[in-house]
Design a protein around this motif. Structure first.
Motif, PDB file in Angstrom:
ATOM      1  N   ASP A  96      -6.575   0.537  -2.214  1.00  0.00           N
ATOM      2  CA  ASP A  96      -6.407   1.821  -2.902  1.00  0.00           C
ATOM      3  C   ASP A  96      -7.377   2.857  -2.338  1.00  0.00           C
ATOM      4  O   ASP A  96      -7.010   4.021  -2.128  1.00  0.00           O
ATOM      5  CB  ASP A  96      -6.647   1.656  -4.400  1.00  0.00           C
ATOM      6  N   ALA A  97      -8.612   2.426  -2.081  1.00  0.00           N
ATOM      7  CA  ALA A  97      -9.620   3.348  -1.540  1.00  0.00           C
ATOM      8  C   ALA A  97      -9.244   3.795  -0.131  1.00  0.00           C
ATOM      9  O   ALA A  97      -9.430   4.971   0.229  1.00  0.00           O
ATOM     10  CB  ALA A  97     -10.989   2.672  -1.530  1.00  0.00           C
ATOM     11  N   ARG A  98      -8.696   2.889   0.671  1.00  0.00           N
ATOM     12  CA  ARG A  98      -8.258   3.261   2.022  1.00  0.00           C
ATOM     13  C   ARG A  98      -7.132   4.292   1.969  1.00  0.00           C
ATOM     14  O   ARG A  98      -7.092   5.231   2.768  1.00  0.00           O
ATOM     15  CB  ARG A  98      -7.782   2.013   2.779  1.00  0.00           C
ATOM     16  N   LEU A  99      -6.233   4.092   1.025  1.00  0.00           N
ATOM     17  CA  LEU A  99      -5.115   5.022   0.904  1.00  0.00           C
ATOM     18  C   LEU A  99      -5.602   6.400   0.467  1.00  0.00           C
ATOM     19  O   LEU A  99      -5.124   7.432   0.967  1.00  0.00           O
ATOM     20  CB  LEU A  99      -4.097   4.472  -0.099  1.00  0.00           C
ATOM     21  N   VAL A 100      -6.566   6.443  -0.431  1.00  0.00           N
ATOM     22  CA  VAL A 100      -7.148   7.720  -0.858  1.00  0.00           C
ATOM     23  C   VAL A 100      -7.825   8.415   0.321  1.00  0.00           C
ATOM     24  O   VAL A 100      -7.688   9.636   0.504  1.00  0.00           O
ATOM     25  CB  VAL A 100      -8.155   7.500  -2.007  1.00  0.00           C
ATOM     26  N   ARG A 101      -8.557   7.653   1.139  1.00  0.00           N
ATOM     27  CA  ARG A 101      -9.207   8.240   2.318  1.00  0.00           C
ATOM     28  C   ARG A 101      -8.179   8.807   3.287  1.00  0.00           C
ATOM     29  O   ARG A 101      -8.368   9.891   3.855  1.00  0.00           O
ATOM     30  CB  ARG A 101     -10.071   7.197   3.025  1.00  0.00           C
ATOM     31  N   ALA A 102      -7.080   8.068   3.485  1.00  0.00           N
ATOM     32  CA  ALA A 102      -6.040   8.540   4.395  1.00  0.00           C
ATOM     33  C   ALA A 102      -5.428   9.849   3.891  1.00  0.00           C
ATOM     34  O   ALA A 102      -5.232  10.794   4.666  1.00  0.00           O
ATOM     35  CB  ALA A 102      -4.950   7.477   4.544  1.00  0.00           C
ATOM     36  N   LEU A 103      -5.144   9.917   2.596  1.00  0.00           N
ATOM     37  CA  LEU A 103      -4.597  11.143   2.021  1.00  0.00           C
ATOM     38  C   LEU A 103      -5.570  12.308   2.178  1.00  0.00           C
ATOM     39  O   LEU A 103      -5.160  13.433   2.492  1.00  0.00           O
ATOM     40  CB  LEU A 103      -4.282  10.926   0.540  1.00  0.00           C
ATOM     41  N   SER A 104      -6.846  12.039   1.969  1.00  0.00           N
ATOM     42  CA  SER A 104      -7.859  13.085   2.105  1.00  0.00           C
ATOM     43  C   SER A 104      -7.917  13.605   3.535  1.00  0.00           C
ATOM     44  O   SER A 104      -8.028  14.822   3.767  1.00  0.00           O
ATOM     45  CB  SER A 104      -9.224  12.541   1.682  1.00  0.00           C
ATOM     46  N   VAL A 115      -4.345   8.906  11.012  1.00  0.00           N
ATOM     47  CA  VAL A 115      -3.491   7.868  11.592  1.00  0.00           C
ATOM     48  C   VAL A 115      -4.273   6.566  11.735  1.00  0.00           C
ATOM     49  O   VAL A 115      -3.747   5.475  11.463  1.00  0.00           O
ATOM     50  CB  VAL A 115      -2.924   8.324  12.949  1.00  0.00           C
ATOM     51  N   SER A 116      -5.535   6.654  12.151  1.00  0.00           N
ATOM     52  CA  SER A 116      -6.368   5.460  12.283  1.00  0.00           C
ATOM     53  C   SER A 116      -6.569   4.784  10.927  1.00  0.00           C
ATOM     54  O   SER A 116      -6.481   3.548  10.820  1.00  0.00           O
ATOM     55  CB  SER A 116      -7.726   5.838  12.882  1.00  0.00           C
ATOM     56  N   GLU A 117      -6.808   5.581   9.896  1.00  0.00           N
ATOM     57  CA  GLU A 117      -7.004   5.029   8.557  1.00  0.00           C
ATOM     58  C   GLU A 117      -5.712   4.425   8.020  1.00  0.00           C
ATOM     59  O   GLU A 117      -5.721   3.357   7.391  1.00  0.00           O
ATOM     60  CB  GLU A 117      -7.505   6.125   7.616  1.00  0.00           C
ATOM     61  N   VAL A 118      -4.589   5.093   8.273  1.00  0.00           N
ATOM     62  CA  VAL A 118      -3.295   4.569   7.831  1.00  0.00           C
ATOM     63  C   VAL A 118      -2.988   3.247   8.523  1.00  0.00           C
ATOM     64  O   VAL A 118      -2.469   2.305   7.904  1.00  0.00           O
ATOM     65  CB  VAL A 118      -2.173   5.590   8.099  1.00  0.00           C
ATOM     66  N   THR A 119      -3.331   3.151   9.817  1.00  0.00           N
ATOM     67  CA  THR A 119      -3.096   1.908  10.557  1.00  0.00           C
ATOM     68  C   THR A 119      -3.903   0.751   9.975  1.00  0.00           C
ATOM     69  O   THR A 119      -3.381  -0.356   9.788  1.00  0.00           O
ATOM     70  CB  THR A 119      -3.462   2.090  12.039  1.00  0.00           C
ATOM     71  N   ALA A 120      -5.174   0.996   9.646  1.00  0.00           N
ATOM     72  CA  ALA A 120      -6.011  -0.038   9.044  1.00  0.00           C
ATOM     73  C   ALA A 120      -5.463  -0.436   7.676  1.00  0.00           C
ATOM     74  O   ALA A 120      -5.424  -1.625   7.321  1.00  0.00           O
ATOM     75  CB  ALA A 120      -7.450   0.460   8.919  1.00  0.00           C
ATOM     76  N   PHE A 121      -5.035   0.552   6.920  1.00  0.00           N
ATOM     77  CA  PHE A 121      -4.453   0.293   5.601  1.00  0.00           C
ATOM     78  C   PHE A 121      -3.173  -0.523   5.735  1.00  0.00           C
ATOM     79  O   PHE A 121      -2.945  -1.471   4.974  1.00  0.00           O
ATOM     80  CB  PHE A 121      -4.173   1.627   4.904  1.00  0.00           C
ATOM     81  N   ALA A 127      -1.017  -7.920   5.328  1.00  0.00           N
ATOM     82  CA  ALA A 127      -1.659  -9.233   5.235  1.00  0.00           C
ATOM     83  C   ALA A 127      -1.760  -9.684   3.777  1.00  0.00           C
ATOM     84  O   ALA A 127      -1.543 -10.860   3.461  1.00  0.00           O
ATOM     85  CB  ALA A 127      -3.046  -9.185   5.868  1.00  0.00           C
ATOM     86  N   HIS A 128      -2.068  -8.748   2.903  1.00  0.00           N
ATOM     87  CA  HIS A 128      -2.172  -9.056   1.472  1.00  0.00           C
ATOM     88  C   HIS A 128      -0.817  -9.509   0.922  1.00  0.00           C
ATOM     89  O   HIS A 128      -0.732 -10.504   0.182  1.00  0.00           O
ATOM     90  CB  HIS A 128      -2.657  -7.811   0.727  1.00  0.00           C
ATOM     91  N   ILE A 129       0.232  -8.809   1.283  1.00  0.00           N
ATOM     92  CA  ILE A 129       1.579  -9.165   0.833  1.00  0.00           C
ATOM     93  C   ILE A 129       1.966 -10.548   1.350  1.00  0.00           C
ATOM     94  O   ILE A 129       2.556 -11.360   0.623  1.00  0.00           O
ATOM     95  CB  ILE A 129       2.597  -8.097   1.292  1.00  0.00           C
ATOM     96  N   LEU A 130       1.626 -10.836   2.598  1.00  0.00           N
ATOM     97  CA  LEU A 130       1.964 -12.133   3.192  1.00  0.00           C
ATOM     98  C   LEU A 130       1.260 -13.266   2.448  1.00  0.00           C
ATOM     99  O   LEU A 130       1.849 -14.324   2.195  1.00  0.00           O
ATOM    100  CB  LEU A 130       1.574 -12.147   4.666  1.00  0.00           C
ATOM    101  N   ILE A 131       0.006 -13.048   2.071  1.00  0.00           N
ATOM    102  CA  ILE A 131      -0.740 -14.051   1.304  1.00  0.00           C
ATOM    103  C   ILE A 131      -0.050 -14.316  -0.024  1.00  0.00           C
ATOM    104  O   ILE A 131       0.132 -15.468  -0.433  1.00  0.00           O
ATOM    105  CB  ILE A 131      -2.185 -13.578   1.091  1.00  0.00           C
ATOM    106  N   GLU A 132       0.326 -13.258  -0.711  1.00  0.00           N
ATOM    107  CA  GLU A 132       0.951 -13.423  -2.024  1.00  0.00           C
ATOM    108  C   GLU A 132       2.326 -14.083  -1.913  1.00  0.00           C
ATOM    109  O   GLU A 132       2.676 -14.940  -2.731  1.00  0.00           O
ATOM    110  CB  GLU A 132       1.052 -12.071  -2.720  1.00  0.00           C
ATOM    111  N   ASN A 133       3.103 -13.691  -0.905  1.00  0.00           N
ATOM    112  CA  ASN A 133       4.440 -14.265  -0.743  1.00  0.00           C
ATOM    113  C   ASN A 133       4.387 -15.727  -0.300  1.00  0.00           C
ATOM    114  O   ASN A 133       5.123 -16.576  -0.813  1.00  0.00           O
ATOM    115  CB  ASN A 133       5.244 -13.468   0.276  1.00  0.00           C
ATOM    116  N   ALA A 228      -6.650  -8.152  10.671  1.00  0.00           N
ATOM    117  CA  ALA A 228      -7.069  -7.003  11.474  1.00  0.00           C
ATOM    118  C   ALA A 228      -7.774  -5.972  10.593  1.00  0.00           C
ATOM    119  O   ALA A 228      -7.351  -5.743   9.454  1.00  0.00           O
ATOM    120  CB  ALA A 228      -5.868  -6.357  12.155  1.00  0.00           C
ATOM    121  N   PRO A 229      -8.848  -5.333  11.105  1.00  0.00           N
ATOM    122  CA  PRO A 229      -9.583  -4.338  10.293  1.00  0.00           C
ATOM    123  C   PRO A 229      -8.766  -3.099  10.046  1.00  0.00           C
ATOM    124  O   PRO A 229      -7.857  -2.793  10.774  1.00  0.00           O
ATOM    125  CB  PRO A 229     -10.817  -4.057  11.148  1.00  0.00           C
TER     126      PRO A 229
END
Length: 229
Positions: A96-104, A115-121, A127-133, A228-229
């Motif tokens: 959520d914090a990464r997404l807020v930074r990207a929007l800012s 774009v760099s922040e969106v890529t990291a996000f 990866a998070h979705i893959l873990i849950e699935n 990936a970071p």
């Protein structure tokens, strides 16, 4: 206060919300202390409310005799290891914090940094979705069938949104006008999705982790730390 003390929610004073009654006891407890709560209703939503009040320091599980639920909970101390759902919740907060930074960055006109922040996000969320699935959904499907199916459908929708955002990011800088709109829509989707996961599925996942004696938690942590970071 020891775990021998049982707070019976059937004795909640008239006109007092159950969550308020339970919190009035919990707030007097300190790290490392335990409590049992007897609830005539499924305690999942109640525990979600109490977790918010207690800053997500509660470790709990519930058993039922078919007529009610006995919740055993423990207030985690500052040096105690995070449970599975605490780890996932912190990852939710981080994304959520990464997404807020990207929007800012987008709103500030800093296209390359955005774009760099969106890529990291994007990497973190996929990866998070893959873990849950792959790891969590199969283990808890019997315990939380319909919420698990809903989670998978929402994951599919989120991945479609991520693909659309990646297409916008790949366009020339002058074509980025819609990126803030796409990110805003995704933020709204994630907010609802994360809330449903935390209230409807986290309890089942925590129980699955406890059966695995830490193996599941260790694998989740390994995957989160190696992405990936």
């Amino acid at each position: 206060m020891s775990c021998c003390y049982v707070l019976d929610l059937r004795l909640t004073p008239q006109g007092v919300p159950v969550s308020t009654y339970a919190y009035s006891v919990l707030r007097e407890m300190g790290p490392g202390e335990s409590l049992r709560i007897w609830s005539p209703e499924d305690p999942t939503l109640l525990m979600a409310q109490l977790q918010n009040h207690m800053r997500h320091t509660l470790v709990w599980h519930a058993v039922t005799d078919g007529q009610g639920y006995l919740v055993t909970l423990h207030i985690r101390g500052p040096d105690e290891a995070l449970a599975l759902t605490d780890t996932l919740r912190r990852d939710h907060d981080d994304m959520d914090a990464r997404l807020v930074r990207a929007l800012s960055l987008v709103n500030g006109g800093h296209w390359r940094e955005a774009v760099s922040e969106v890529t990291a996000f994007d990497h973190a969320l996929r990866a998070h979705i893959l873990i849950e699935n792959d790891l969590l959904a199969p283990l808890a499907a019997r315990d939380a069938g319909e919420p698990t199916a809903l989670m998978r459908r929402e994951h599919d929708d989120i991945l479609v949104q991520l693909d659309a955002i990646q297409e916008v990011c790949a366009a020339p800088e002058g074509s980025c006008a819609d990126l803030d709109t796409w990110l805003g829509l995704l933020a709204a989707s994630l907010n609802k999705h994360e809330f449903r996961e935390e209230t409807l599925l986290f309890g089942a996942w925590e129980r699955a982790a406890s059966v695995g004696h830490g193996t599941l938690l260790n694998e989740v942590r390994r995957r989160l730390s190696s992405r990936a970071p």
